[in-house]
Enzyme design. Structure first.
Site, PDB file in Angstrom:
ATOM      1  N   ASP A  77     -10.817   1.892  -3.297  1.00  0.00           N
ATOM      2  CA  ASP A  77     -11.374   1.620  -1.967  1.00  0.00           C
ATOM      3  C   ASP A  77     -12.891   1.622  -2.018  1.00  0.00           C
ATOM      4  O   ASP A  77     -13.547   1.147  -1.091  1.00  0.00           O
ATOM      5  CB  ASP A  77     -10.913   2.693  -0.969  1.00  0.00           C
ATOM      6  CG  ASP A  77      -9.503   2.445  -0.462  1.00  0.00           C
ATOM      7  OD1 ASP A  77      -8.996   1.325  -0.656  1.00  0.00           O
ATOM      8  OD2 ASP A  77      -8.905   3.365   0.114  1.00  0.00           O
ATOM      9  N   ASP A  80       0.832  -1.196   0.000  1.00  0.00           N
ATOM     10  CA  ASP A  80       0.000   0.000   0.000  1.00  0.00           C
ATOM     11  C   ASP A  80       0.874   1.256   0.000  1.00  0.00           C
ATOM     12  O   ASP A  80       2.067   1.209   0.328  1.00  0.00           O
ATOM     13  CB  ASP A  80      -0.916  -0.025   1.237  1.00  0.00           C
ATOM     14  CG  ASP A  80      -2.231   0.690   1.010  1.00  0.00           C
ATOM     15  OD1 ASP A  80      -2.317   1.519   0.100  1.00  0.00           O
ATOM     16  OD2 ASP A  80      -3.191   0.415   1.771  1.00  0.00           O
TER      17      ASP A  80
END
Ligand code: GLA
Length: 704
Positions: free
Chosen positions: A525, A459
């Protein structure tokens, strides 16, 4: 396919791809009033020409006549410099000693290989060597270009722009552009329109590819199924810039490269710098054909393991947030395994003092309270369930409240006398630094080795700011990205079984540079099925379904609060690499049964979806009835959606694409000629019958 010299024309070459020709060469113009000016001109980029015709596209101007305000033809150059009589978008801007800013290149040499050429140019007065590289492939129409520069002088110089080169799209009746733009939770949304005259720039200043725009453009006057398309993509995961220049003459130049305006890269005596690759592709057959050609290229030349089937994963983030415990994770793993999931990924919250997003980032050891015996018992449990093991990491970041930052406050991007602004309570580690790279490789390697990890979710959750680096200045913007690449490459080299997912607050780092060392990208997301359809459509323009991570999460959706039936959520996520990210402890027995069945359905056709040819069939995904088709060998899979009970005018029949008209295809309730399926179409219950909102279906056909 080869790269060959064009007969009877000195220093002129043709890149011959499967279906296209790309002809370019050196043109030295004798100025009427001054000395020679050398340019590398792109003469032709279009459908493949017979060998005898290659020279016919070379139209040497009878001298570069510059009178009054008439612009010279600098937009046909492959590396227009900031220098001499040029006023277009420069691909190369240098500042020499004494603040001299006019670059004047002469042709020196060409190094010709079988599939590539380096055209060597030099600015002799200031010792700048420039290599313009062109490479072709045997099995696709992509042309790869990059530029390398070396300072051969004894004094430093500065570079203000160094693009991978400029591409010329020949004049067309109309010039529409298509690209992908958006923001967090709304990545890769398509935008298109008439390309304005003058200059239009897309790009990122964030230090990453960014959510705001994706580094590619398609140009032409095409539809999904018809028309010629020229497209340029940049294989780079840091800041970037792509500028189109539509000229009154009717053509368009596209210059693409790393970095953004305002950055200055120092190039000391003897130092070299190479750009990332820019990729050009010209296709017939509309945007659909252009996308299929990109997917084909990605599978043949970009993805590290293109032939693999991506496992169905479960990720705990939406279920638990930071509330990560061994018992909780194992409980979820058990439920996931029972559904047919194959890979279990533990997300944020397992390490250091990281029980929320204010602390612990950078301290990459299991949280001693949550995992007193380390992660071994957890991953042993995961493996006992027959699952592969994956872990979330965010190696480029640090919370100021961490042992790492307390020990190494100078490891972050910073200027000594400026603030260090945090975002999500974190700062960016400087991966241009050798000590930071060494540290990162050390703990990542150890982590993968110790737990035998199959998968890392890598990430990257903030943009650069106050991006100072005392040693290298703005080279940081290049070297950080290269540092990340180097560590991923080294990790993969040391652990051939390791797979990596690229995540950056969702889809903030999706590009061909990342896909060269990762297997899939976390697309967004935002897991709302309807929003996802829009995001996934844009993603599909460049990147194949196998690289697109899609999860089924809970309803109402945690971000949009929209309620969508499980089946629709699954069918949307099944359009890529399927995952599950919901809180399985809250799913009913009926939902779990349905999920189990849908996962089995997906696995049965997974190779077709992940590796097949994609046809975007009809409709506006998420906004009206729509469908996507995947074809691999004899197998055809269609996913069809209708988000609204009574869509304004749902098409009754779905026309398929890319089939053999004279072959017979067997499917649910019948068999049909390919011709019937493509020209008349298939009656779809999801579209035809009225019913509730959010109906969807998967249709599987097989050529007999
Ligand atoms: C980012 C990612 C999410 C999740 C969180 C964890 O937002 O995009 O999927 O991993 O970080 O903090």
């Amino acid at each position: 396919m080869p790269l060959i010299p064009v007969p009877a024309h000195a220093h002129t070459w043709a890149a011959l791809t499967r279906d296209t020709s790309y002809v370019f060469g050196v043109e030295t113009v004798i100025g009427a009033e001054s000395g020679e000016d050398t340019r590398i001109v792109q003469w032709y980029w279009g459908p493949r020409l017979p060998t005898g015709a290659l020279g016919q596209v070379v139209e040497h101007a009878p001298g570069w006549i510059v009178t009054g305000f008439l612009d010279p033809d600098d937009a046909t150059e492959m590396l227009p410099v900031d220098g001499g009589r040029r006023w277009g978008v420069p691909s190369l801007q240098a500042v020499y000693e004494g603040e001299v800013r006019s670059v004047e290149l002469g042709f020196d040499d060409a190094v010709l290989g079988e599939n590539e050429v380096e055209v060597v140019l030099r600015d002799h007065a200031y010792g700048l060597r420039v290599g313009l590289h062109v490479r072709v492939f045997d099995d696709c129409d992509v042309i790869e270009r990059w530029v390398s520069v070396t300072n051969e002088s004894a004094v430093p110089l500065r570079l203000r722009r160094l693009d991978s080169g400029s591409w010329v799209i020949p004049e067309q009746a109309g010039f529409r552009y298509t690209g992908a733009a958006g923001g967090w939770g709304r990545e890769t949304r398509l935008q298109s329109g008439e390309l304005p005259a003058g200059e239009t720039t897309f790009g990122s200043r964030t230090g990453t590819t960014s959510h705001k725009a994706n580094p590619w453009i398609m140009l032409g006057d095409a539809t999904e199924d018809a028309g010629d398309v020229w497209t340029v993509a940049l294989a780079w995961s840091g800041s970037w810039r792509l500028t189109t220049q539509r000229r009154p003459e009717g053509d368009v130049a596209v210059s693409a490269g790393f970095g953004h305006e305002g950055l200055t890269w120092p190039l000391g005596p003897g130092a070299s710098l190479s750009t990332p690759s820019a990729l050009g592709l010209r296709t017939s057959g509309g945007y659909g054909a252009a996308s299929r050609a990109w997917h084909d290229y990605a599978r043949k030349h970009v993805l590290p393991r293109p032939g693999e089937e991506r496992p169905v994963l479960y990720n705990s983030w939406e279920a638990t947030g930071f509330d990560v415990t061994e018992a909780g994770q194992l409980d979820l793993a058990r439920r996931a395994a029972d559904l047919g999931v194959e890979l279990f990924v533990v997300d944020d919250g397992w390490f250091g003092a990281r029980t929320d997003d204010t602390r612990g980032l950078g301290d990459w050891w299991p949280n001693p309270e949550r995992f007193p015996y380390g992660l071994r018992p957890l991953f042993q449990g995961v493996r006992d369930l027959g699952l592969l093991a994956g872990l979330w990491v965010e190696p480029e970041m640090v919370n100021p409240d961490s042992d790492l930052y307390r020990k190494n406050p100078d490891w972050v991007l910073h200027y000594p006398e400026r603030r260090r602004d945090t975002m999500r309570n974190q700062l960016v580690l400087n991966y241009a630094r050798d000590d930071v790279r060494e540290w990162a490789l050390g703990w990542l390697d150890q982590l993968v080795r110790e737990y035998g990890l199959d998968y890392l979710k890598w990430d990257m959750n903030r943009s650069f700011s106050q991006a100072g680096w005392a040693e290298g200045g703005d080279l940081l913007w290049i070297e950080h990205t290269r540092g990340v690449y180097a560590i991923m490459d080294e990790l993969r080299g040391r652990h051939p079984g390791l797979r990596i997912e690229s995540c950056s607050g969702g889809g903030g780092r999706a590009d061909f540079g990342m896909l060269r060392r990762t297997d899939q990208v976390w697309t967004s997301d935002n897991t709302d099925a309807r929003d996802r359809q829009v995001i996934q459509r844009g993603f599909s323009y460049l990147y194949p379904a196998g690289a697109m991570s899609c999860w089924v999460t809970d309803s109402p959706n945690p971000i949009t609060h929209r309620e969508v039936p499980l089946r629709y959520r699954f069918h949307v996520a099944m359009a890529g690499t399927l995952g599950v990210g919901g809180d399985l402890t809250s799913w009913s027995a009926a939902e779990l049964d349905e999920a189990r069945q849908l996962i089995a359905d997906y696995k049965a056709v997974r190779p077709v979806i992940q590796h097949g040819a994609l046809h975007r069939l009809a409709g506006r995904p998420g906004e009206s009835a729509s469908a996507v088709q995947y074809t691999l060998g004899d197998q055809v899979v269609v996913l069809a959606y209708n988000p609204f009970a009574l869509d304004k005018q749902p098409p009754r029949r779905l026309r398929l694409a890319g089939l053999d008209p004279s072959a017979v295809y067997e499917g649910p309730g019948g068999s049909w000629y390919g011709a019937t399926l493509m020209r008349h179409g298939l009656t779809l219950p999801t579209w035809f019958h009225s019913g509730a909102d959010y109906r969807s279906e998967m249709v599987v056909l097989r050529r007999v």
